[in-house]
Scaffold this active site. Structure first.
Site, mmCIF file in Angstrom:
data_model
loop_
_atom_site.group_PDB
_atom_site.id
_atom_site.type_symbol
_atom_site.label_atom_id
_atom_site.label_comp_id
_atom_site.label_asym_id
_atom_site.label_seq_id
_atom_site.Cartn_x
_atom_site.Cartn_y
_atom_site.Cartn_z
ATOM 1 N N LYS A 153 7.827 1.737 2.734
ATOM 2 C CA LYS A 153 8.907 2.280 3.560
ATOM 3 C C LYS A 153 8.442 2.744 4.940
ATOM 4 C CE LYS A 153 10.016 4.991 0.068
ATOM 5 N NZ LYS A 153 9.518 4.271 -1.117
ATOM 6 N N GLU A 192 5.800 11.524 -9.464
ATOM 7 C CA GLU A 192 4.368 11.565 -9.186
ATOM 8 C C GLU A 192 3.805 12.944 -9.535
ATOM 9 O OE1 GLU A 192 2.732 8.974 -8.186
ATOM 10 O OE2 GLU A 192 4.408 7.658 -7.677
ATOM 11 N N VAL A 235 14.317 -0.143 -0.351
ATOM 12 C CA VAL A 235 15.539 0.630 -0.616
ATOM 13 C C VAL A 235 16.139 0.196 -1.950
ATOM 14 C CG1 VAL A 235 17.862 1.230 0.173
ATOM 15 C CG2 VAL A 235 16.041 0.880 1.851
ATOM 16 N N LYS A 283 14.971 6.209 3.212
ATOM 17 C CA LYS A 283 15.799 5.040 2.906
ATOM 18 C C LYS A 283 17.053 5.021 3.777
ATOM 19 C CE LYS A 283 13.986 4.921 -1.771
ATOM 20 N NZ LYS A 283 14.224 5.276 -3.191
ATOM 21 N N GLY A 335 6.567 9.007 -16.104
ATOM 22 C CA GLY A 335 6.156 8.203 -14.964
ATOM 23 C C GLY A 335 7.204 8.058 -13.885
ATOM 24 N N GLY A 380 15.157 -0.226 -5.052
ATOM 25 C CA GLY A 380 14.479 -0.999 -6.092
ATOM 26 C C GLY A 380 15.016 -2.396 -6.270
ATOM 27 N N THR A 430 0.842 -1.187 0.000
ATOM 28 C CA THR A 430 0.000 0.000 0.000
ATOM 29 C C THR A 430 0.887 1.250 0.000
ATOM 30 O OG1 THR A 430 -0.143 0.026 2.418
ATOM 31 C CG2 THR A 430 -1.831 -1.231 1.234
#
Length: 330
Positions: free
Chosen positions: A113, A198, A140, A213, A195, A142, A84
């Site tokens: 996170k 945001e 952290v 992170k 993309g 990707g 979420t």
């Protein structure tokens, strides 16, 4: 050994996981899925194509009477996959979902996170108490397996420091400003179009995402107990084209660099001028991290720091680690 998954979140990462489970023979069965307004449960495994079709046509994945909380409490699953949106202030409702699943004796994998940055020590203790695992590689960098490497794979090393590029959106903006002489606004608009950013890019450009992170890394790798307030943060939103031009004159460029020096309690994030041939000068939306150790020396990690399939890769890696440990225990 077939593993049953319950997925919370059908955004980009959730779709990436569903795509991987659908297209690859992973021995994973998704028995429950919830989005923000609906849910669906099938103990034998959901029809994922139908689920995605419903999501695309109607904006919901299932029955509006089935909530994420219902799934966490009652659905049949071995691993809760919690994806979420991040709440950096309280970590809710994700933290409550994770607590409940751990108390049920179910493993948890998350890309969120918030719960890890705010409640790592509590949640890891709860997992240990209930003999299950709590994993969060996707929080952290990707697709880069930085947490697995630092927490499990370089045993015997003292990790002295870490610094690197931890936000792909900012790196993309800085790359485009330097290479194409775009203004900050032009580069940000381009990042939105592709993309990478945001609609509200505040978390990224003000450095909040990367700073979170750093908190996760400090608290998990070094067992610290810091919060976002302990990180000295400067983002890129006030960076000027003139600053980049001055860096160019020195055969250098600017990158948003996060740094942890645990012995000195240094946790900071800021734009820094670095030589163009420095290993942290990566292009586009890549992430890059240098870890300094006492035995192995300096270790460099470079890879995609965001993206649906890239983040899904980290989540699936955690799922497989849990499955392999369970199989070994049996």
């Amino acid at each position: 050994m077939v593993v049953r998954l319950a997925l919370l979140g059908v955004g980009a990462v959730g779709r990436g996981i569903i795509q991987a489970v659908t297209e690859k023979n992973l021995d994973l069965v998704i028995t429950a899925v919830a989005d923000s307004r609906s849910g669906c449960i099938d103990p034998h495994g959901l029809n994922l194509k139908e689920l995605l079709d419903r999501k695309e046509k109607f904006g919901i994945c299932g029955d509006t009477s089935i909530s994420a909380e219902t799934i966490v409490r009652t659905a049949p699953y071995d691993i809760l996959v919690e994806m979420t949106p991040t709440d950096a202030g309280k970590g809710e409702p994700a933290t409550s979902y994770i607590r409940e699943a751990l108390k049920r004796g179910c493993h948890v994998v998350t890309s969120n996170k918030g719960p890890v940055a705010l409640h790592y020590h509590e949640l890891s203790s709860l997992a240990l108490k209930n003999n299950v695992q709590f994993r969060f590689e996707a929080t952290v960098a990707g697709a880069i397996p930085i947490l697995q490497t630092l927490m499990h794979d370089i045993g015997g090393n003292e990790i002295l420091s870490l610094y690197g590029v931890l936000n792909g959106t900012c790196n993309y903006i800085l790359t485009r400003m330097a290479e194409e002489k775009l203004t900050y606004k032009q580069a940000l608009d381009e990042a939105r179009t592709l993309g990478y950013a945001e609609a509200d890019p505040t978390y990224d450009v003000k450095g909040i995402d990367a700073a979170i992170k750093l908190v996760i890394l400090a608290n998990t790798v070094w067992k610290k107990n810091i919060s976002l307030d302990d990180v000295d943060v400067t983002g890129i939103d006030l960076l000027t084209e003139e600053a980049l031009r001055l860096a160019e004159q020195q055969d250098a460029t600017i990158r948003l660099i996060g740094e942890i020096i645990p012995e000195d309690n240094v946790y900071r994030l800021c734009p820094r001028i670095i030589p163009k041939d420095h290993p942290l000068v990566v292009q586009g939306s890549l992430n890059a991290i240098i870890v300094r150790t006492d035995l192995a020396g300096d270790l460099l990690f470079v890879g995609k720091g965001a993206g649906s399939l890239e983040t899904a890769s980290a989540v699936i890696g955690d799922i497989f680690s849990i499955r392999d440990m369970d199989a070994g225990g049996n």
